[in-house]
Write an enzyme that holds these catalytic residues in place. Structure first.
Site, PDB file in Angstrom:
ATOM      1  N   PHE A 162       0.821  -1.220   0.000  1.00 33.82           N
ATOM      2  CA  PHE A 162       0.000   0.000   0.000  1.00 33.82           C
ATOM      3  C   PHE A 162       0.854   1.268   0.000  1.00 33.82           C
ATOM      4  CE2 PHE A 162      -2.376  -3.398   2.067  1.00 33.82           C
ATOM      5  CZ  PHE A 162      -3.553  -3.396   1.341  1.00 33.82           C
ATOM      6  N   ARG A 164       2.837   4.674  -0.638  1.00 34.82           N
ATOM      7  CA  ARG A 164       2.588   5.889  -1.419  1.00 34.82           C
ATOM      8  C   ARG A 164       3.922   6.392  -1.927  1.00 34.82           C
ATOM      9  NH1 ARG A 164       1.000   9.257   3.506  1.00 34.82           N
ATOM     10  NH2 ARG A 164       2.646   7.880   4.248  1.00 34.82           N
ATOM     11  N   GLU A 165       3.971   6.803  -3.181  1.00 36.72           N
ATOM     12  CA  GLU A 165       5.203   7.421  -3.666  1.00 36.72           C
ATOM     13  C   GLU A 165       5.459   8.683  -2.860  1.00 36.72           C
ATOM     14  OE1 GLU A 165       5.362   7.744  -7.938  1.00 36.72           O
ATOM     15  OE2 GLU A 165       4.582   5.718  -8.144  1.00 36.72           O
ATOM     16  N   ASN A 225      -7.619   1.600  -3.151  1.00 37.16           N
ATOM     17  CA  ASN A 225      -7.355   2.648  -4.146  1.00 37.16           C
ATOM     18  C   ASN A 225      -8.653   3.209  -4.727  1.00 37.16           C
ATOM     19  OD1 ASN A 225      -4.663   2.691  -3.734  1.00 37.16           O
ATOM     20  ND2 ASN A 225      -4.074   1.702  -5.652  1.00 37.16           N
ATOM     21  N   GLY A 274      -3.539  11.481 -10.326  1.00 35.41           N
ATOM     22  CA  GLY A 274      -2.824  10.887 -11.451  1.00 35.41           C
ATOM     23  C   GLY A 274      -1.906   9.811 -10.894  1.00 35.41           C
ATOM     24  N   CYS A 277      -0.894   4.497 -10.273  1.00 34.20           N
ATOM     25  CA  CYS A 277      -1.758   3.556  -9.536  1.00 34.20           C
ATOM     26  C   CYS A 277      -3.242   3.878  -9.615  1.00 34.20           C
ATOM     27  CB  CYS A 277      -1.310   3.468  -8.079  1.00 34.20           C
ATOM     28  SG  CYS A 277       0.301   2.707  -7.918  1.00 34.20           S
TER      29      CYS A 277
END
Ligand code: UDX
Length: 450
Positions: A162, A164-165, A225, A274, A277
Site C-alpha cells: 500500500f 505511497r510514492e 485505491n 494521477g 496507480c
C-alpha cells in the site's frame, strides 16, 4: 540511518529475492535489506540494475538513496538480471508492474506472467512466492496452479503493498497494516510463519495483520485505491457545486472532515489524481468486475474517473478565461510536473495533460519541477522545461501551480510578482493562501474557492 537491523530479531532474518525493481520492487528490496534480510533484486532492465548495484536509485524517492547505498555497502543487498540467482533465496517477492493494457481498461499481466515463468525452473520445495503487485482478483489462484504444476511443494501468498510514492520507504518499513492472502490449509500456516519473519520488526511495533484468502487480499488493494479515488472525485464534484453556488470547497472539506467518520485526508480538491496507480487501478477494477458479471456494482468508478479527467480540461478552461479568452501566444509558467510532490513520477500526471492542452491551444508553456524535469524532457519533447523557477516565471502572463511542492507553496508572492509580466495565478491544488497572494497584488483563483 533510517533503520538498523534489530539484534533481537536476528533469528528472523532470511534470504529473499525481489523480482521486478521498479518503484515497488526497488523500495521493497532496499527496505528488506535495511530490516536485516539478505536480498537479491532482479530485473530485466540492465541499465536499471547497474544503477541499483551501485547503490543509486533509478528514480527520486526520499530516503531511498541512503537505504540502497547502506544495503549494497554492507553486502546484504545485490542486484542482477540472471533469474537463476533466486536459487539462493527461500522467499520470492513478485514486484513487477501491472500497467493498463493498450486500448483496454484491463491490467496488463505480461510482466507478472514473465516473472513467474522466470522463477519456476528454480523453485524448491518449501519456497514461498509472495505476490505484491496489484492484480485483478483471481490472479493469485491462477498463478498458484502454475506454480504447483512445476513445484507442488512451493507455496504462494498474496501480500499487497500500500506504499505511497514520496513516502514509500516509511510506508514499507512501518506499514499501517499487513494483509496476507494465504491458502486455506497447512501450507497457509507455513506462509504466515515466514511472512511474520519477514515483517518481524513491524509486528514487534504492533502493526495490525489481516490474514485472509487470495481473493480478499487481491480485492483489498484495489478497494483501497478505489475508495481513495472516490474520495478525491467526491470532493472535486463538491468543488463544482461550490463554483456554481458561490461556496468554498476548502472550507467545506474542513467542515465535513471534522466528522471523524469522514476524515479530512484525501479531501484535497483541485486538479485531481494521477500517477501509476489510482487511475489504472480503478479502470482495471471496472474491467475485472465486468468479467465477473459484477460490473454494475462499480459503475460509479467510471464516474469517479470521468470527474477526475474533467478537472484537467477545467484547468485549461480557467487558463483560457484568465488570459482573456485565448491563450494563443501567451507565456504560461507551470509550477510542478510530477503527479504529486516528493516524486519525479510523471505517469498520468494531471499537470502534463494541462501543459499539453495549453500548448495545443497555442500557449508558450514553460514547465518547472524540482525533480521531474528530465523525465518530462524525455517523454514530452514538445514541452519547454527548465529546472529554474525564475526562468519559468520570467515575463509570464499567467502562472499555474499544478503540483504542490513545498518550495512552491512557500513562495513569496511579492518577490515572484517582480518576475512576471502579469501577476495572475491559478492554484490547481488549492495549496496557496489566497489572502496573502491577493495582498501582494496578484489575481488569485483556486478550484472551487470563492
Ligand atoms: C496510491 C495509494 O495512496 C497507495 O496506497 C497505493 O499503494 C498506490 O496508489 P500514490 O499513487 O503514490 O499512492 O499517490 P497518492 O498519495 O494516493 O496520490 C494520488 C493522486 O491523488 C496524486 O495525484 C495526488 O495529487 C492526488 N490527490 C491526493 C488529490 O488530488 N487530492 C487529495 O486529497 C489527495
Amino acid at each position: 540511518m533510517i533503520n538498523l537491523p534489530d539484534p533481537e530479531l536476528a533469528e528472523s532474518y532470511l534470504t529473499v529475492s525481489v523480482i521486478g525493481c521498479g518503484y515497488l520492487g526497488a523500495v521493497h528490496a532496499a527496505s528488506m535489506a535495511a530490516l536485516g534480510h539478505t536480498v537479491i533484486g532482479l530485473d530485466v532492465d540492465q541499465p536499471k540494475i547497474d544503477r541499483l548495484a551501485q547503490g543509486r536509485p533509478p528514480f527520486y524517492e526520499p530516503q531511498l538513496a541512503e537505504l540502497l547505498s547502506d544495503g549494497v555497502g554492507v553486502g546484504r543487498l545485490r542486484f542482477g538480471t540472471d533469474p537463476a540467482e533466486v536459487r539462493q533465496a527461500r522467499i520470492h517477492f513478485l514486484c513487477v508492474g501491472t500497467p493498463q493494457q493498450q486500448g483496454s481498461y484491463a491490467a496488463d499481466l505480461r510482466h507478472l506472467d514473465a516473472a513467474v515463468d522466470g522463477l519456476l525452473p528454480y523453485l524448491k520445495p518449501g519456497d514461498l512466492v509472495v505476490g505484491k503487485s496489484t492484480v485483478p482478483v483471481g490472479t493469485a489462484a491462477r498463478l498458484r496452479d502454475r506454480i504447483h504444476a512445476v513445484e507442488p511443494a512451493a507455496v504462494l501468498a498474496w501480500n499487497p503493498e500500500f506504499l505511497r510514492e514520496g513516502h514509500a520507504v516509511k510506508d514499507t518499513l512501518a506499514p499501517d497494516r499487513l494483509v496476507y492472502g494465504v491458502p486455506d490449509d497447512a501450507t497457509g500456516d507455513v506462509a504466515v510463519e515466514l511472512l511474520n519473519r519477514v515483517y518481524a520488526k513491524a509486528l514487534a511495533n504492533s502493526t495490525p495483520v489481516v490474514i485472509t484468502d487470495y481473493p480478499t487480499a487481491e480485492l483489498t488493494k484495489v478497494a483501497a485505491n478505489a475508495f481513495l479515488a472516490t474520495k478525491i472525485s467526491f470532493i472535486n464534484a463538491m468543488a463544482d457545486l461550490c463554483e456554481a453556488a458561490g461556496g468554498d470547497v476548502v472550507q467545506l472539506a474542513d467542515a465535513i472532515g471534522h466528522d471523524r467518520r469522514i476524515g479530512r485526508r484525501f479531501l484535497g480538491a483541485g486538479l485531481g489524481f494521477g500517477g501509476g496507480c489510482l487511475p489504472k487501478d480503478i479502470r482495471a477494477f471496472v474491467a475485472r468486475a465486468d468479467e465477473l458479471g459484477a460490473g454494475s456494482s462499480v459503475t460509479f468508478l467510471r464516474e469517479v474517473d470521468a470527474i477526475n479527467l474533467r478537472r484537467r480540461s477545467l484547468m485549461t478552461e480557467l487558463a483560457v478565461e484568465a488570459s482573456g479568452g485565448s491563450v494563443a501566444g501567451r507565456r504560461i509558467a507551470i509550477l510542478g510536473a510530477a503527479f504529486k510532490p516528493e516524486s519525479d513520477d510523471i505517469r498520468d500526471s494531471p499537470a502534463l495533460d494541462v501543459a499539453e492542452q495549453l500548448t495545443t491551444l497555442g500557449a508558450r508553456v514553460v514547465i518547472t519541477d524540482p525533480q521531474a524535469v528530465d523525465n518530462v524532457a524525455r517523454s514530452h519533447p514538445r514541452l519547454s522545461v527548465t529546472t529554474s523557477l525564475d526562468d519559468a516565471v520570467d515575463c509570464a502572463d499567467l502562472v499555474l501551480l499544478l503540483t504542490e511542492w513545498r518550495q512552491y507553496v512557500q513562495l513569496d508572492p511579492t518577490v515572484l510578482r517582480e518576475l512576471v509580466d502579469r501577476p495572475v495565478i491559478l492554484d490547481g491544488r488549492n495549496a496557496l493562501d489566497p489572502d496573502r497572494w491577493r495582498a501582494a497584488g496578484w489575481t488569485y483563483r483556486g478550484m472551487g474557492r470563492r
